[in-house]
Design a protein around this motif. Sequence first.
Motif, PDB file in Angstrom:
ATOM      1  N   PRO A   1       0.826  -1.205   0.000  1.00  0.00           N
ATOM      2  CA  PRO A   1       0.000   0.000   0.000  1.00  0.00           C
ATOM      3  C   PRO A   1       0.860   1.253   0.000  1.00  0.00           C
ATOM      4  O   PRO A   1       1.871   1.324   0.700  1.00  0.00           O
ATOM      5  CB  PRO A   1      -0.782  -0.119   1.317  1.00  0.00           C
ATOM      6  N   SER A   2       0.471   2.232  -0.813  1.00  0.00           N
ATOM      7  CA  SER A   2       1.246   3.462  -0.909  1.00  0.00           C
ATOM      8  C   SER A   2       1.279   4.170   0.435  1.00  0.00           C
ATOM      9  O   SER A   2       0.271   4.291   1.126  1.00  0.00           O
ATOM     10  CB  SER A   2       0.606   4.384  -1.954  1.00  0.00           C
ATOM     11  N   ILE A   3       2.474   4.662   0.785  1.00  0.00           N
ATOM     12  CA  ILE A   3       2.616   5.383   2.046  1.00  0.00           C
ATOM     13  C   ILE A   3       1.796   6.669   2.018  1.00  0.00           C
ATOM     14  O   ILE A   3       1.359   7.163   3.057  1.00  0.00           O
ATOM     15  CB  ILE A   3       4.106   5.659   2.357  1.00  0.00           C
ATOM     16  N   SER A   4       1.532   7.203   0.801  1.00  0.00           N
ATOM     17  CA  SER A   4       0.723   8.419   0.705  1.00  0.00           C
ATOM     18  C   SER A   4      -0.730   8.152   1.116  1.00  0.00           C
ATOM     19  O   SER A   4      -1.447   9.060   1.526  1.00  0.00           O
ATOM     20  CB  SER A   4       0.760   8.981  -0.724  1.00  0.00           C
ATOM     21  N   VAL A   5      -1.150   6.885   1.038  1.00  0.00           N
ATOM     22  CA  VAL A   5      -2.487   6.507   1.490  1.00  0.00           C
ATOM     23  C   VAL A   5      -2.490   6.307   2.998  1.00  0.00           C
ATOM     24  O   VAL A   5      -3.432   6.697   3.704  1.00  0.00           O
ATOM     25  CB  VAL A   5      -2.951   5.214   0.778  1.00  0.00           C
ATOM     26  N   LEU A   6      -1.429   5.698   3.526  1.00  0.00           N
ATOM     27  CA  LEU A   6      -1.377   5.365   4.943  1.00  0.00           C
ATOM     28  C   LEU A   6      -0.983   6.542   5.833  1.00  0.00           C
ATOM     29  O   LEU A   6      -1.458   6.648   6.964  1.00  0.00           O
ATOM     30  CB  LEU A   6      -0.389   4.213   5.165  1.00  0.00           C
ATOM     31  N   ALA A   7      -0.117   7.422   5.331  1.00  0.00           N
ATOM     32  CA  ALA A   7       0.404   8.518   6.165  1.00  0.00           C
ATOM     33  C   ALA A   7      -0.689   9.366   6.801  1.00  0.00           C
ATOM     34  O   ALA A   7      -0.609   9.660   8.005  1.00  0.00           O
ATOM     35  CB  ALA A   7       1.364   9.379   5.356  1.00  0.00           C
ATOM     36  N   PRO A   8      -1.733   9.783   6.067  1.00  0.00           N
ATOM     37  CA  PRO A   8      -2.774  10.593   6.707  1.00  0.00           C
ATOM     38  C   PRO A   8      -3.478   9.885   7.858  1.00  0.00           C
ATOM     39  O   PRO A   8      -3.886  10.514   8.833  1.00  0.00           O
ATOM     40  CB  PRO A   8      -3.759  10.890   5.563  1.00  0.00           C
ATOM     41  N   LEU A   9      -3.606   8.550   7.768  1.00  0.00           N
ATOM     42  CA  LEU A   9      -4.213   7.792   8.865  1.00  0.00           C
ATOM     43  C   LEU A   9      -3.359   7.927  10.124  1.00  0.00           C
ATOM     44  O   LEU A   9      -3.882   8.082  11.227  1.00  0.00           O
ATOM     45  CB  LEU A   9      -4.338   6.312   8.486  1.00  0.00           C
ATOM     46  N   GLY A  10      -2.058   7.863   9.928  1.00  0.00           N
ATOM     47  CA  GLY A  10      -1.158   7.989  11.063  1.00  0.00           C
ATOM     48  C   GLY A  10      -1.149   9.380  11.651  1.00  0.00           C
ATOM     49  O   GLY A  10      -1.162   9.545  12.874  1.00  0.00           O
ATOM     50  N   GLU A  11      -1.140  10.382  10.797  1.00  0.00           N
ATOM     51  CA  GLU A  11      -1.035  11.762  11.278  1.00  0.00           C
ATOM     52  C   GLU A  11      -2.223  12.153  12.156  1.00  0.00           C
ATOM     53  O   GLU A  11      -2.119  13.040  12.981  1.00  0.00           O
ATOM     54  CB  GLU A  11      -0.894  12.730  10.097  1.00  0.00           C
ATOM     55  N   LYS A  12      -3.333  11.478  11.992  1.00  0.00           N
ATOM     56  CA  LYS A  12      -4.495  11.752  12.844  1.00  0.00           C
ATOM     57  C   LYS A  12      -4.304  11.203  14.257  1.00  0.00           C
ATOM     58  O   LYS A  12      -4.951  11.659  15.191  1.00  0.00           O
ATOM     59  CB  LYS A  12      -5.764  11.122  12.239  1.00  0.00           C
TER      60      LYS A  12
ATOM     61  N   ARG B   1      -7.115  -2.186  13.560  1.00  0.00           N
ATOM     62  CA  ARG B   1      -7.858  -1.137  14.275  1.00  0.00           C
ATOM     63  C   ARG B   1      -7.696   0.220  13.592  1.00  0.00           C
ATOM     64  O   ARG B   1      -8.587   1.060  13.667  1.00  0.00           O
ATOM     65  CB  ARG B   1      -7.383  -1.053  15.729  1.00  0.00           C
ATOM     66  N   TRP B   2      -6.550   0.438  12.966  1.00  0.00           N
ATOM     67  CA  TRP B   2      -6.269   1.737  12.357  1.00  0.00           C
ATOM     68  C   TRP B   2      -6.762   1.845  10.915  1.00  0.00           C
ATOM     69  O   TRP B   2      -7.183   2.909  10.483  1.00  0.00           O
ATOM     70  CB  TRP B   2      -4.758   2.003  12.369  1.00  0.00           C
ATOM     71  N   VAL B   3      -6.639   0.768  10.168  1.00  0.00           N
ATOM     72  CA  VAL B   3      -6.916   0.804   8.723  1.00  0.00           C
ATOM     73  C   VAL B   3      -8.256   0.117   8.466  1.00  0.00           C
ATOM     74  O   VAL B   3      -8.386  -1.093   8.612  1.00  0.00           O
ATOM     75  CB  VAL B   3      -5.794   0.106   7.927  1.00  0.00           C
ATOM     76  N   ASN B   4      -9.226   0.902   8.079  1.00  0.00           N
ATOM     77  CA  ASN B   4     -10.587   0.395   7.898  1.00  0.00           C
ATOM     78  C   ASN B   4     -10.819  -0.042   6.450  1.00  0.00           C
ATOM     79  O   ASN B   4     -11.748   0.414   5.788  1.00  0.00           O
ATOM     80  CB  ASN B   4     -11.590   1.475   8.308  1.00  0.00           C
ATOM     81  N   ASP B   5      -9.932  -0.904   5.970  1.00  0.00           N
ATOM     82  CA  ASP B   5     -10.064  -1.402   4.600  1.00  0.00           C
ATOM     83  C   ASP B   5      -9.446  -2.799   4.574  1.00  0.00           C
ATOM     84  O   ASP B   5      -8.223  -2.944   4.690  1.00  0.00           O
ATOM     85  CB  ASP B   5      -9.341  -0.470   3.619  1.00  0.00           C
ATOM     86  N   ALA B   6     -10.283  -3.805   4.416  1.00  0.00           N
ATOM     87  CA  ALA B   6      -9.824  -5.197   4.500  1.00  0.00           C
ATOM     88  C   ALA B   6      -8.777  -5.515   3.443  1.00  0.00           C
ATOM     89  O   ALA B   6      -7.848  -6.294   3.686  1.00  0.00           O
ATOM     90  CB  ALA B   6     -11.020  -6.147   4.367  1.00  0.00           C
ATOM     91  N   ARG B   7      -8.892  -4.912   2.254  1.00  0.00           N
ATOM     92  CA  ARG B   7      -7.916  -5.195   1.200  1.00  0.00           C
ATOM     93  C   ARG B   7      -6.536  -4.666   1.580  1.00  0.00           C
ATOM     94  O   ARG B   7      -5.524  -5.321   1.352  1.00  0.00           O
ATOM     95  CB  ARG B   7      -8.371  -4.560  -0.120  1.00  0.00           C
ATOM     96  N   VAL B   8      -6.517  -3.466   2.167  1.00  0.00           N
ATOM     97  CA  VAL B   8      -5.240  -2.868   2.570  1.00  0.00           C
ATOM     98  C   VAL B   8      -4.621  -3.655   3.719  1.00  0.00           C
ATOM     99  O   VAL B   8      -3.421  -3.953   3.716  1.00  0.00           O
ATOM    100  CB  VAL B   8      -5.426  -1.382   2.953  1.00  0.00           C
ATOM    101  N   THR B   9      -5.434  -4.000   4.714  1.00  0.00           N
ATOM    102  CA  THR B   9      -4.883  -4.754   5.851  1.00  0.00           C
ATOM    103  C   THR B   9      -4.380  -6.122   5.406  1.00  0.00           C
ATOM    104  O   THR B   9      -3.365  -6.603   5.909  1.00  0.00           O
ATOM    105  CB  THR B   9      -5.931  -4.925   6.976  1.00  0.00           C
TER     106      THR B   9
END
Length: 197
Positions: A4-15, A71-79
């Motif tokens: 998964p692109s870090i550009s997709v995941l980074a905003p989840l973390g920054e929150k 718990r953090w990533v609400n997308d089964a495909r990404v997890t």
Amino acid sequence: MTVPSISVLAPLGEKRFHHNSFGYRPGRIIDMALARAREYILCGMEWVVDADIKGYFDNIPHNILLKKVKRWVNDARVTDLIRRWIEIGIPRRGFLSQAKGIPQGAVISPFLCNLFLTAFDNDMDAGNLPFVRFADDFLVFARSKRDARNARGYVESSLGKLKLRLHPEKTRITHCGPHVRFLGRKLPKIKKPLQFN
């Protein structure tokens, strides 16, 4: 397999990442972490737990990490992609043959590093322990040597919940000053207030 692109995941973390976590985050640099450390020292936190996590990236337990990811990533495909990426490496085996470890140089590892240690950051807050963390390098500040000893015990307990340990030879309690290096830089010398006779 596509990670998964870090550009997709980074905003989840920054929150959710803690404000005293500085490593691998957009707009945050080493100088900011050092400035936060200087603030604590100027506020009278003259003792420090200069900490090192023993083999951090090699010892992250997969089962705990994947629970946090879900718990953090609400997308089964990404997890599922993250799970497969974690498992595709050559994981080490820990207690009861549980898989552990993630590759340190991979694109997604910095995000997972911060995700995994956010519980630790929040635990430091709950214990009212001033700290500065940059990836797996961190300092915990205290007003006295006794408080620093207590802080070290708290840190060990908190890391234990994550199945991590402090490195006994690389972790120390010391008075702040230039003999302490953090992120390749020396901590400032403590300036005593002027005394008038």
